[in-house]
Scaffold this active site. Structure first.
Site, PDB file in Angstrom:
ATOM      1  N   SER A 175       1.051   0.240   2.353  1.00 57.67           N
ATOM      2  CA  SER A 175       1.821   1.402   1.880  1.00 57.67           C
ATOM      3  C   SER A 175       3.309   1.071   1.899  1.00 57.67           C
ATOM      4  O   SER A 175       4.094   1.632   1.142  1.00 57.67           O
ATOM      5  CB  SER A 175       1.569   2.606   2.782  1.00 57.67           C
TER       6      SER A 175
ATOM      7  N   HIS B 216      -7.108   0.644   0.927  1.00 54.31           N
ATOM      8  CA  HIS B 216      -7.926   1.758   1.428  1.00 54.31           C
ATOM      9  C   HIS B 216      -9.167   1.926   0.548  1.00 54.31           C
ATOM     10  O   HIS B 216     -10.246   2.269   1.039  1.00 54.31           O
ATOM     11  CB  HIS B 216      -7.136   3.067   1.410  1.00 54.31           C
TER      12      HIS B 216
ATOM     13  N   GLY C  94      -2.814   8.017   4.909  1.00 52.21           N
ATOM     14  CA  GLY C  94      -2.485   8.412   3.542  1.00 52.21           C
ATOM     15  C   GLY C  94      -1.732   7.333   2.798  1.00 52.21           C
ATOM     16  O   GLY C  94      -1.786   6.155   3.164  1.00 52.21           O
TER      17      GLY C  94
ATOM     18  N   LEU D 198      -2.542   6.214  -0.051  1.00 56.51           N
ATOM     19  CA  LEU D 198      -3.703   5.345  -0.269  1.00 56.51           C
ATOM     20  C   LEU D 198      -3.472   4.367  -1.417  1.00 56.51           C
ATOM     21  O   LEU D 198      -2.867   4.697  -2.427  1.00 56.51           O
ATOM     22  CB  LEU D 198      -4.944   6.199  -0.547  1.00 56.51           C
TER      23      LEU D 198
ATOM     24  N   GLN E 217      -4.648  -4.311  15.565  1.00 58.57           N
ATOM     25  CA  GLN E 217      -5.221  -2.961  15.670  1.00 58.57           C
ATOM     26  C   GLN E 217      -6.748  -3.030  15.660  1.00 58.57           C
ATOM     27  O   GLN E 217      -7.418  -2.406  16.496  1.00 58.57           O
ATOM     28  CB  GLN E 217      -4.716  -2.117  14.494  1.00 58.57           C
TER      29      GLN E 217
HETATM   30  O1  PAF Z   1      -4.063   1.881  10.235  1.00 59.28           O
HETATM   31  C1  PAF Z   1      -3.715   3.069  10.159  1.00 59.28           C
HETATM   32  O2  PAF Z   1      -3.541   3.633   9.079  1.00 59.28           O
HETATM   33  C2  PAF Z   1      -3.501   3.855  11.448  1.00 59.28           C
HETATM   34  O3  PAF Z   1      -2.975   3.048  12.445  1.00 59.28           O
HETATM   35  C3  PAF Z   1      -4.776   4.578  11.928  1.00 59.28           C
HETATM   36  C4  PAF Z   1      -5.881   3.605  12.278  1.00 59.28           C
HETATM   37  C5  PAF Z   1      -5.263   5.538  10.848  1.00 59.28           C
HETATM   38  C6  PAF Z   1      -4.459   5.392  13.187  1.00 59.28           C
HETATM   39  O4  PAF Z   1      -3.454   6.333  12.957  1.00 59.28           O
END
Ligand code: PAF
Length: 276
Positions: A182, A33, A27, A29, A149
Site C-alpha cells: 500500500s 491482498h 485496507g 487493497l 510478522q
Molecule cells: O499486515 C497487515 O496489514 C497488518 O499488520 C495486520 C496483520 C492486518 C494486523 O493489523
C-alpha cells in the site's frame, strides 16, 4: 460491508458448518491482498476480509494518519474477488477500553523491523489475536512480504494453541521486482524508479549465500547504498523460524531488508532453503 460486531456474529453463526477463511488487512487493497483473498476463496467456503487500520501498531502518529483509507474501493475489490464479508470495525469497537493485557513478541522482535519499530509487533500480535478470537476462522491468510510478522503470528498461534491454520501466501511483485505494498502509492516517480533496488539487493545476497554470509551482505548493502534517494535501515540474514542472525545457511533463512525510499519506508524479503 459489516461494521457492527453483533451483525458479524449473526453471519458467523449462519456459517457455523462452513470452513471460514479470514484475510486480515488494513485496507488500501491491491493485488497482493487479492492473492490472499483468492487463496482463501479456493480453500474455504466462507471468506471474511477484515479491514482495520490498527492504531496500536504504528510507532509514528503521522504514519497512522497518512495511511490510505478507501472503504468504497476496498468493498468493490472484495466483491469482485468473491469475498463474502468485508468486516470494518470502528476503533472504539476493537478497543472499547485501554488494553492492559498484550501479546509480547519476545526475542523474535529483537532484529529486523522489531529493532527499529518499538512496540510495533506487540500491537500486531495483540490485534491479530483479537481478530482471530472474534472471527474464529479455520484458516487465516497473511502475505510472505511481511516475513517477520508472518513468523511471529505462526509462533503465537503455536505457542498459545490457537486452533487455526496460518497460511502464508507468496509476495506479488511488479515486473521490475518491486513487492506490492500500500505504501508504494506514496512513492514519487523518482522513488518508484529507485525502489526495485530492494529486491535486486536481496537477490544478490541470495546468490552469494553459497559463500560467506557477511560478504554476501556487504555486496547487497553496497547496491542499496549506491542508489540515490535510498537509505538502508537494515539488510540481514536470519533464521527463518526464530529470526536470529545466522553466520551460515544450515536451515531455511530469511534475507530481509527495510529501506527508506524518498521518505517512504519499504520492506521486502526472500527465503532461502539450505543446499541439500
Ligand atoms: O499486515 C497487515 O496489514 C497488518 O499488520 C495486520 C496483520 C492486518 C494486523 O493489523
Amino acid at each position: 460491508v459489516i461494521t457492527d460486531r453483533r451483525r458479524l456474529g449473526l453471519e458467523l453463526a449462519l456459517a457455523h458448518d462452513k470452513e471460514v477463511g479470514l484475510v486480515p488487512t488494513m485496507g488500501a487493497l491491491h493485488r497482493g491482498h487479492g492473492a490472499l483473498i483468492g487463496r482463501a476463496r479456493a480453500d474455504c467456503n466462507r471468506v471474511i476480509v477484515s479491514l482495520f487500520v490498527n492504531p496500536t501498531q504504528f510507532d509514528r502518529k503521522e504514519d497512522y494518519e497518512r495511511y490510505a483509507r478507501n472503504l468504497e474501493a476496498d468493498a468493490a475489490y472484495c466483491d469482485a474477488l468473491g469475498a463474502d464479508i468485508l468486516w470494518a470495525p470502528p476503533v472504539e469497537d476493537m478497543y472499547p477500553r485501554p488494553g492492559l493485557i498484550h501479546v509480547e513478541p519476545g526475542t523474535m522482535a529483537d532484529h529486523l523491523c522489531g529493532k527499529f519499530r518499538p512496540g510495533h509487533f506487540r500491537g500486531v500480535l495483540t490485534v491479530v489475536a483479537k481478530l482471530l478470537h472474534i472471527v474464529q476462522p479455520s484458516r487465516a491468510y497473511f502475505g510472505r512480504k511481511d516475513g517477520q510478522q508472518l513468523a511471529l503470528i505462526r509462533r503465537m498461534v503455536a505457542d498459545l494453541d490457537f486452533p487455526i491454520e496460518i497460511v502464508g501466501v507468496d509476495t506479488v511483485r511488479e515486473d521490475d521486482g518491486l513487492a506490492l505494498s500500500s505504501r508504494n502509492e506514496r512513492l514519487t516517480a523518482e522513488g518508484r524508479r529507485a525502489a526495485p533496488v530492494l529486491y535486486r539487493a536481496l537477490c544478490l545476497v541470495r546468490d552469494g549465500l553459497a559463500g560467506d554470509v557477511e560478504q554476501a551482505l556487504a555486496a547487497g548493502r553496497a547496491v542499496l547504498a549506491a542508489e540515490p534517494g535510498v537509505r538502508t535501515e537494515y539488510l540481514e540474514v536470519v533464521d527463518a523460524e526464530n529470526l536470529q542472525p545466522v553466520a551460515s545457511v544450515s536451515a531455511p533463512v530469511m534475507i530481509a531488508t527495510a529501506a527508506w525510499v524518498d521518505g517512504t519506508r519499504l520492506i521486502d524479503n526472500v527465503v532461502v532453503e539450505p543446499r541439500p
